[in-house]
Design a protein around this motif. Structure first.
Motif, short mmCIF file in Angstrom:
data_model
loop_
_atom_site.label_atom_id
_atom_site.label_comp_id
_atom_site.label_asym_id
_atom_site.label_seq_id
_atom_site.Cartn_x
_atom_site.Cartn_y
_atom_site.Cartn_z
N ARG A 47 3.93 10.89 8.14
CA ARG A 47 2.92 10.21 7.34
C ARG A 47 3.50 8.91 6.80
NH1 ARG A 47 -1.92 12.75 8.41
NH2 ARG A 47 -1.74 15.01 8.14
N PRO A 48 2.73 7.85 6.80
CA PRO A 48 3.22 6.65 6.12
C PRO A 48 3.34 6.91 4.63
CG PRO A 48 0.92 6.37 6.76
CD PRO A 48 1.38 7.66 7.37
N LEU A 49 4.43 6.46 4.06
CA LEU A 49 4.65 6.61 2.62
C LEU A 49 4.32 5.32 1.88
CD1 LEU A 49 5.82 8.10 0.11
CD2 LEU A 49 8.07 7.19 0.79
N ARG A 82 4.53 -6.31 2.15
CA ARG A 82 4.82 -7.58 2.80
C ARG A 82 5.07 -8.65 1.74
NH1 ARG A 82 2.42 -11.96 2.89
NH2 ARG A 82 0.49 -11.08 2.07
N ARG A 83 6.08 -9.45 1.97
CA ARG A 83 6.33 -10.65 1.18
C ARG A 83 6.41 -11.81 2.17
NH1 ARG A 83 8.99 -12.81 -3.56
NH2 ARG A 83 8.72 -15.06 -3.30
N CYS A 84 5.45 -12.72 2.11
CA CYS A 84 5.35 -13.82 3.06
C CYS A 84 5.42 -13.28 4.49
CB CYS A 84 6.42 -14.88 2.79
SG CYS A 84 6.09 -15.83 1.29
N GLY A 85 6.43 -13.68 5.27
CA GLY A 85 6.45 -13.30 6.68
C GLY A 85 7.24 -12.06 7.01
N PHE A 86 7.79 -11.35 6.03
CA PHE A 86 8.56 -10.15 6.36
C PHE A 86 7.95 -8.93 5.66
CE2 PHE A 86 10.72 -12.79 3.23
CZ PHE A 86 10.84 -11.96 2.13
N GLY A 87 7.94 -7.82 6.40
CA GLY A 87 7.30 -6.61 5.90
C GLY A 87 8.15 -5.39 6.15
N LEU A 88 7.85 -4.31 5.42
CA LEU A 88 8.60 -3.06 5.52
C LEU A 88 7.61 -1.91 5.52
CD1 LEU A 88 11.33 -1.53 5.47
CD2 LEU A 88 11.27 -1.71 2.97
N ILE A 89 7.79 -0.96 6.45
CA ILE A 89 6.95 0.22 6.56
C ILE A 89 7.86 1.44 6.55
CG2 ILE A 89 5.07 1.32 7.85
CD1 ILE A 89 4.86 -1.34 9.45
N VAL A 90 7.53 2.44 5.71
CA VAL A 90 8.36 3.64 5.60
C VAL A 90 7.50 4.87 5.88
CG1 VAL A 90 9.79 5.04 4.08
CG2 VAL A 90 9.90 2.55 3.95
N TYR A 91 8.00 5.74 6.76
CA TYR A 91 7.34 7.00 7.09
C TYR A 91 8.25 8.14 6.69
CZ TYR A 91 4.38 4.15 10.16
OH TYR A 91 3.53 3.19 10.66
N THR A 92 7.65 9.27 6.33
CA THR A 92 8.40 10.49 6.06
C THR A 92 7.80 11.64 6.85
OG1 THR A 92 7.03 10.98 4.10
CG2 THR A 92 9.11 9.81 3.74
N LYS A 93 8.65 12.55 7.26
CA LYS A 93 8.18 13.75 7.95
C LYS A 93 7.40 14.60 6.96
CE LYS A 93 11.21 15.74 10.60
NZ LYS A 93 12.37 16.57 11.02
N VAL A 94 6.34 15.23 7.44
CA VAL A 94 5.54 16.10 6.59
C VAL A 94 6.43 17.19 6.00
CG1 VAL A 94 3.66 17.78 6.55
CG2 VAL A 94 3.38 15.65 7.80
N SER A 111 0.86 -1.19 0.00
CA SER A 111 0.00 0.00 0.00
C SER A 111 0.89 1.23 0.00
CB SER A 111 -0.90 0.03 1.24
OG SER A 111 -1.90 -0.97 1.19
N TYR A 112 0.40 2.32 -0.61
CA TYR A 112 1.15 3.56 -0.57
C TYR A 112 0.19 4.73 -0.39
CZ TYR A 112 -0.09 3.87 -5.56
OH TYR A 112 -0.76 3.91 -6.75
N TRP A 113 0.73 5.82 0.15
CA TRP A 113 -0.06 7.00 0.49
C TRP A 113 0.43 8.19 -0.32
CZ3 TRP A 113 1.08 3.05 3.63
CH2 TRP A 113 0.11 2.57 4.50
#
Length: 453
Positions: A99-101, A105-117, A60-62
């Motif tokens: 804000r989340p950017l 997720r691929r199988c059991g590992f995921g990545l989440i990236v946030y950036t400052k407004v 997902s992306y924002w």
């Protein structure tokens, strides 16, 4: 962006779903200034890997303009997105908003990236790769994101960052250590990031080519990294072509040692004078917090110092914390904690000491590495393991890095290391298991013949 602060977090959560009451503040807290411009959080084993093997990769992306989310909810990762977002908001308060950017997720590992407004990426590229069963399945592998930022002082130039969350081959032993090296080589040499957003356009783009080798004719080695912004065509690019790369996660490198009770030992040092520590000796080093002595037996440090494999081109900040794996669990999911009070050398009292599982050698499995192509100076502000969260059999790790763009210098791009991981895994599988396969096929033939009669 000429000056940037980046926070990296990694945690193997042992297939445990978090409650909203779980306090992640010790892991993500604002301990130093300046506040990070980018926050990248990598999680491993977010859910049963068996159940997620049949679940396709999700992301997902924002949009930075209206913060609209594109993409469906991500199985297994969604509770973590909610909890981490809530924690970041609590830590930074009303002064600085994040804000989340992107999340994937691929199988059991995921990545989440946030950036400052106010921190806006010009383009976003994402991708994932499996290195597990037969060298390609997703129970092990990596998921990554590439970000492109414009430079105020240098028109028509960009800075490119790549964040790769990784989960490598598990278990102790020399063969598993060498296999992790092959996985790292394979990931960094072939992980392909396709465009998700370009020039601020949040409309999802289709990949123009599924084969990265078709992107540019001729030998890719002849293409300097300084041409990255020109050669980064709409089809995407390889992760190794980015100026700055963070490679982090459960890398699974172990401390070389022996478990005397099992008569088992591992080492990839052939020196006859090398003394293999027993589990008891390692435990004594841990109790005395002799980090320097522990690191003498660390596989990854040995391989990096001896310049073996592609990870030897990376750097790691100084480790001043105890091994992050593996902590003992009770019959349920509760982590076992020793409630006795320990008096540290500086006179402080340390309570609720986590107990390591005697079935595994305590190890620094969770790491954060970075590669710099020389366009930036990198100052490490923080690198530590977090002991105050008793949730998983791993401790989370966190790193904080301050980057400053300097005048263009001659770049030192990541050197290509050839990898034939898929064919090696297939060859290994069929050679090692040829007898088993023959027996199974024979039994199957007999059973079919019997059923037919």
């Amino acid at each position: 962006m000429m000056k940037t602060t980046i926070q990296i977090g990694s945690w193997n959560v042992a297939e445990m779903c978090p409650k909203q009451s779980l306090d992640l503040t010790p892991w993500l807290e604002k301990s130093l200034s300046p506040s990070p411009d980018i926050i990248a959080i990598g999680l491993q084993e977010i859910k049963s890997q068996v159940s997620l093997l049949i679940t396709p990769a999700q992301e997902s992306y924002w949009c930075h303009t209206n913060h609209t989310r594109h993409g469906s909810e991500i199985v297994g990762l969604e509770p973590w997105i909610d909890l981490i977002s809530k924690t970041i908001e609590q830590i930074h308060g009303q002064g600085e908003k994040y804000r989340p950017l992107w999340a994937g997720r691929r199988c059991g590992f995921g990545l989440i990236v946030y950036t400052k407004v106010g921190v806006i990426a010009k383009s976003v590229y994402t991708g994932h790769i499996g290195t597990g069963l037969l060298g390609m399945y997703g129970n092990k592998g990596a998921i990554g994101i590439g970000l492109e930022f414009e430079l105020e002082k240098y028109p028509n130039q960009v800075s490119t960052f790549c964040f790769i969350n990784t989960h490598l081959q598990a278990h102790e032993g020399e063969s598993n250590c060498l296999w992790r090296q092959e996985e790292a080589n394979h990931i960094l040499s072939t992980l392909f990031l396709k465009p998700l957003m370009m020039n601020g356009n949040c409309k999802e783009l289709d990949c123009l080519a599924s084969n990265p080798h078709l992107l540019i004719e001729g030998d890719r080695k002849s293409i300097p990294v300084t041409e990255f912004s020109k050669k980064l065509v709409e089809a995407g690019a390889l992760a190794q072509d980015y100026e700055l790369i963070w490679f982090f996660g459960d890398l699974n490198y172990r401390i070389k040692g022996s478990k005397a009770n099992w008569g088992y030992h591992t080492t990839n040092i052939k020196d006859k004078n090398y003394s293999i520590p027993t589990y008891t000796q390692l435990q004594q080093l841990i109790e005395s917090e002799s980090v320097t002595q522990l690191l003498l037996h660390d596989e990854l440090k040995f391989l990096m110092d001896s310049e073996q494999g592609i990870l030897a081109q990376f750097k790691e900040s100084a480790i001043n914390f105890l091994p992050t794996f593996k902590f003992k669990k009770s019959k349920g999911t509760q982590i076992v904690v020793d409630d006795t009070t320990k008096l540290l050398s500086n006179g402080d009292e340390k309570k609720h000491i986590r107990i390591y599982d005697s079935k595994r050698l305590p190890s620094y499995t969770d790491r954060i590495l970075f590669f710099n192509s020389s366009y930036h100076t990198i100052t490490n502000l923080l690198y530590t393991g977090i002991t105050r969260i008793h949730f998983s059999d791993h401790n989370p790790v966190v790193g904080l890095y301050h980057l400053e763009r300097v005048n263009p210098l001659q770049l030192k791009p990541l050197k290509r290391v050839s990898s034939i991981i898929f064919w090696q895994r297939v060859d290994r599988f069929f050679h090692v298991n040829s007898v088993r396969l023959l027996v199974l096929v024979s039994l199957l033939v007999v059973w079919v013949a019997w059923r037919w009669v």
